[in-house]
Design a protein around this motif. Structure first.
Motif, PDB file in Angstrom:
ATOM      1  N   VAL A 165     -10.546 -10.626  15.602  1.00 35.66           N
ATOM      2  CA  VAL A 165     -10.169 -10.843  14.102  1.00 35.66           C
ATOM      3  C   VAL A 165     -10.592  -9.346  13.484  1.00 35.66           C
ATOM      4  N   MET A 166     -10.047  -9.376  12.301  1.00 37.81           N
ATOM      5  CA  MET A 166     -10.157  -8.140  11.316  1.00 37.81           C
ATOM      6  C   MET A 166     -10.398  -8.324  10.039  1.00 37.81           C
ATOM      7  N   ALA A 167     -11.139  -7.463   9.348  1.00 36.85           N
ATOM      8  CA  ALA A 167     -11.436  -7.695   7.780  1.00 36.85           C
ATOM      9  C   ALA A 167     -11.184  -6.257   7.100  1.00 36.85           C
ATOM     10  N   TYR A 168     -10.585  -6.208   5.993  1.00 34.98           N
ATOM     11  CA  TYR A 168     -10.515  -5.287   5.002  1.00 34.98           C
ATOM     12  C   TYR A 168     -11.361  -5.234   3.637  1.00 34.98           C
ATOM     13  N   GLY A 169     -12.267  -4.219   3.530  1.00 34.79           N
ATOM     14  CA  GLY A 169     -12.839  -4.387   2.307  1.00 34.79           C
ATOM     15  C   GLY A 169     -14.251  -3.287   2.578  1.00 34.79           C
ATOM     16  N   ARG A 170     -14.489  -2.844   1.332  1.00 37.01           N
ATOM     17  CA  ARG A 170     -15.457  -1.770   1.348  1.00 37.01           C
ATOM     18  C   ARG A 170     -16.893  -2.845   1.878  1.00 37.01           C
ATOM     19  N   VAL A 171     -17.836  -1.972   2.419  1.00 39.15           N
ATOM     20  CA  VAL A 171     -18.849  -2.640   3.115  1.00 39.15           C
ATOM     21  C   VAL A 171     -19.779  -3.550   2.064  1.00 39.15           C
ATOM     22  N   GLU A 172     -19.854  -2.901   0.785  1.00 38.88           N
ATOM     23  CA  GLU A 172     -20.665  -3.487  -0.258  1.00 38.88           C
ATOM     24  C   GLU A 172     -19.933  -4.949  -0.942  1.00 38.88           C
ATOM     25  N   ASP A 173     -18.516  -4.943  -0.518  1.00 40.37           N
ATOM     26  CA  ASP A 173     -17.750  -5.827  -1.131  1.00 40.37           C
ATOM     27  C   ASP A 173     -17.563  -7.135  -0.158  1.00 40.37           C
ATOM     28  N   LEU A 174     -17.620  -6.912   1.167  1.00 38.23           N
ATOM     29  CA  LEU A 174     -17.538  -8.088   2.355  1.00 38.23           C
ATOM     30  C   LEU A 174     -18.262  -9.151   2.127  1.00 38.23           C
ATOM     31  N   ASP A 175     -17.743 -10.423   2.184  1.00 40.29           N
ATOM     32  CA  ASP A 175     -18.571 -11.501   2.465  1.00 40.29           C
ATOM     33  C   ASP A 175     -19.412 -11.256   3.780  1.00 40.29           C
ATOM     34  N   PRO A 176     -20.933 -11.508   3.497  1.00 40.05           N
ATOM     35  CA  PRO A 176     -21.666 -11.360   4.707  1.00 40.05           C
ATOM     36  C   PRO A 176     -21.001 -12.127   5.836  1.00 40.05           C
ATOM     37  N   ALA A 177     -20.623 -13.571   5.630  1.00 36.35           N
ATOM     38  CA  ALA A 177     -20.103 -14.026   6.708  1.00 36.35           C
ATOM     39  C   ALA A 177     -18.900 -13.851   7.450  1.00 36.35           C
ATOM     40  N   VAL A 178     -17.872 -13.068   6.610  1.00 38.45           N
ATOM     41  CA  VAL A 178     -16.582 -12.711   7.222  1.00 38.45           C
ATOM     42  C   VAL A 178     -17.374 -11.248   8.164  1.00 38.45           C
ATOM     43  N   PHE A 179     -17.931 -10.468   7.848  1.00 32.47           N
ATOM     44  CA  PHE A 179     -18.626  -9.465   8.203  1.00 32.47           C
ATOM     45  C   PHE A 179     -19.116  -9.984   9.807  1.00 32.47           C
ATOM     46  N   GLN A 180     -19.969 -10.945   9.624  1.00 36.21           N
ATOM     47  CA  GLN A 180     -20.886 -11.433  10.831  1.00 36.21           C
ATOM     48  C   GLN A 180     -19.596 -11.977  11.809  1.00 36.21           C
ATOM     49  N   ARG A 181     -18.748 -12.742  11.287  1.00 43.20           N
ATOM     50  CA  ARG A 181     -17.751 -13.313  12.259  1.00 43.20           C
ATOM     51  C   ARG A 181     -16.792 -12.217  13.164  1.00 43.20           C
ATOM     52  N   VAL A 182     -16.378 -11.183  12.208  1.00 42.31           N
ATOM     53  CA  VAL A 182     -15.545 -10.398  12.899  1.00 42.31           C
ATOM     54  C   VAL A 182     -16.462  -9.531  13.882  1.00 42.31           C
ATOM     55  N   VAL A 183     -17.634  -9.093  13.865  1.00 43.37           N
ATOM     56  CA  VAL A 183     -18.528  -8.589  14.601  1.00 43.37           C
ATOM     57  C   VAL A 183     -18.883  -9.532  15.870  1.00 43.37           C
ATOM     58  N   ASP A 184     -18.988 -10.619  15.603  1.00 44.99           N
ATOM     59  CA  ASP A 184     -19.422 -11.408  16.737  1.00 44.99           C
ATOM     60  C   ASP A 184     -18.389 -11.716  17.506  1.00 44.99           C
ATOM     61  N   THR A 185     -17.091 -11.958  16.949  1.00 48.46           N
ATOM     62  CA  THR A 185     -15.953 -12.161  17.605  1.00 48.46           C
ATOM     63  C   THR A 185     -15.807 -11.138  18.846  1.00 48.46           C
ATOM     64  N   ALA A 186     -15.951  -9.837  18.403  1.00 49.10           N
ATOM     65  CA  ALA A 186     -15.807  -8.848  19.254  1.00 49.10           C
ATOM     66  C   ALA A 186     -16.886  -8.539  20.240  1.00 49.10           C
ATOM     67  N   ILE A 187     -18.284  -8.700  19.783  1.00 52.22           N
ATOM     68  CA  ILE A 187     -19.097  -8.281  20.429  1.00 52.22           C
ATOM     69  C   ILE A 187     -19.706  -9.589  21.359  1.00 52.22           C
ATOM     70  N   TYR A 211      -2.464  -7.597  11.226  1.00 55.51           N
ATOM     71  CA  TYR A 211      -2.522  -6.811   9.818  1.00 55.51           C
ATOM     72  C   TYR A 211      -2.502  -7.835   8.808  1.00 55.51           C
ATOM     73  N   GLY A 212      -1.260  -8.677   8.912  1.00 55.25           N
ATOM     74  CA  GLY A 212      -1.104  -9.942   7.915  1.00 55.25           C
ATOM     75  C   GLY A 212      -1.990 -11.050   8.105  1.00 55.25           C
ATOM     76  N   GLN A 213      -2.873 -11.146   9.145  1.00 57.33           N
ATOM     77  CA  GLN A 213      -3.606 -12.240   9.420  1.00 57.33           C
ATOM     78  C   GLN A 213      -5.307 -11.791   8.765  1.00 57.33           C
ATOM     79  N   ALA A 214      -5.503 -10.701   8.600  1.00 56.55           N
ATOM     80  CA  ALA A 214      -6.823 -10.210   8.717  1.00 56.55           C
ATOM     81  C   ALA A 214      -7.340 -10.618   7.264  1.00 56.55           C
ATOM     82  N   ALA A 215      -8.671 -10.828   7.294  1.00 58.17           N
ATOM     83  CA  ALA A 215      -9.289 -11.236   5.952  1.00 58.17           C
ATOM     84  C   ALA A 215      -9.366  -9.828   5.085  1.00 58.17           C
ATOM     85  N   THR A 216      -9.196 -10.001   3.717  1.00 61.15           N
ATOM     86  CA  THR A 216      -9.157  -8.781   2.828  1.00 61.15           C
ATOM     87  C   THR A 216      -9.700  -9.033   1.271  1.00 61.15           C
TER      88      THR A 216
END
Length: 287
Positions: free
Chosen positions: A86-108, A187-192
């Motif tokens: 899964v993927m997300a667009y946004g500056r690091v400071e603007d991302l929802d922490p839960a979104v960031f964690q889920r994107v990273v967790d899904t990959a790793i 690209y159309g499914q990513a969080a943004t």
């Protein structure tokens, strides 16, 4: 063979490509409805047999059950293609922490679960292939894509470590294929939180082309195969000329990597599938 992320994009294209060669398939995805559509595509392409296992790669028990389905039904597991992401667009400071964690967790963590479930089987068999769909963004960085970059860099680190740990098993292979811009629905499914969706940067390839690169890894395994003619040039620029790369990557991404649409902030398919947006190809033209 077993394919994760099989209901959409490169995972689905890879399953169909192997089906054309008469493979017996276990398809894994979070979306049961589009998984059934993918299974129908595989049967039409010539698959010997197709089993569907709706599962999230973040669920270790579900991943083990999918591997058990493969070995229980077909007696062995020759190939695993791990394409779930899964993927997300946004500056690091603007991302929802839960979104960031889920994107990273899904990959790793998701890749970790696939490895832990599949590797004991192929180790006992003494042979087998695990091919992970990585990304050009496992080797470079890009602004507003920090979550996905962190996810893919970490995933590639896990892959390379495992390749070292399996050196004593010459017929057990772990490979990675790293596509550049590919016309898939991601690209159309990513969080943004940017106000618009993403666009695959040129040159844009079809998922079928990347699927053929996945297939080639089984025939002739390599540690990491870049799938995109521009990938080595971009990576060289990132490594050799970092000030120039950093000055150019942001403006170029805005022009060539962002769609000209307008969307409200969304979590996309990060936490749950969006079946109506799943397909083999996205809406952009590829070569």
């Amino acid at each position: 063979m077993l394919v994760t992320g099989a209901s959409s994009g490169i995972g689905r294209a890879s399953a169909i490509e192997f089906a054309r060669r008469g493979a017996s398939l276990v398809l894994v995805s979070r979306s049961a409805s589009t998984l059934a559509d993918a299974a129908a595509d595989c049967r039409a392409a010539g698959a010997t047999a197709v089993e569907c296992v709706p599962a999230d790669v973040l669920d270790a028990a579900a991943v083990r059950s999918a591997v058990d389905r493969a070995t229980g039904t077909f007696g062995r597991l020759d190939v695993v293609v791990h394409a779930a992401t899964v993927m997300a667009y946004g500056r690091v400071e603007d991302l929802d922490p839960a979104v960031f964690q889920r994107v990273v967790d899904t990959a790793i963590q998701g890749t970790f679960h696939v490895f832990q479930a599949a590797l004991p089987v192929v180790r006992d068999q003494g042979r087998g292939h695990v091919v992970v769909v990585s990304s050009l963004l496992a080797s470079i960085t890009a602004p507003t894509m920090g979550a996905y970059v962190a996810a893919k860099w970490g995933q590639l680190g896990l892959i390379r470590t495992l390749q070292q740990e399996l050196r004593e098993l010459p017929d057990v292979h772990v490979s990675a294929v790293a596509p550049g811009g590919t016309t898939t629905p991601i690209y159309g499914q990513a969080a943004t939180v940017l106000g618009n969706t993403g666009h695959p940067p040129p040159p844009v390839y079809t998922p079928e082309r990347v699927a053929r690169a996945v297939l080639a890894q089984v025939a002739k395994p390599r540690r990491l195969q870049q799938s995109g003619i521009a990938n080595p040039v971009i990576i060289a620029g990132f490594r050799l000329f970092p000030p120039v790369f950093d000055a150019l990557v942001g403006p170029l991404l805005k022009v060539f990597g962002m769609a000209r649409d307008s969307v409200a902030p969304t979590t996309g398919n990060v936490f749950a599938p969006v079946p109506e947006k799943e397909a083999t190809r996205g809406r952009f033209r590829g070569i």
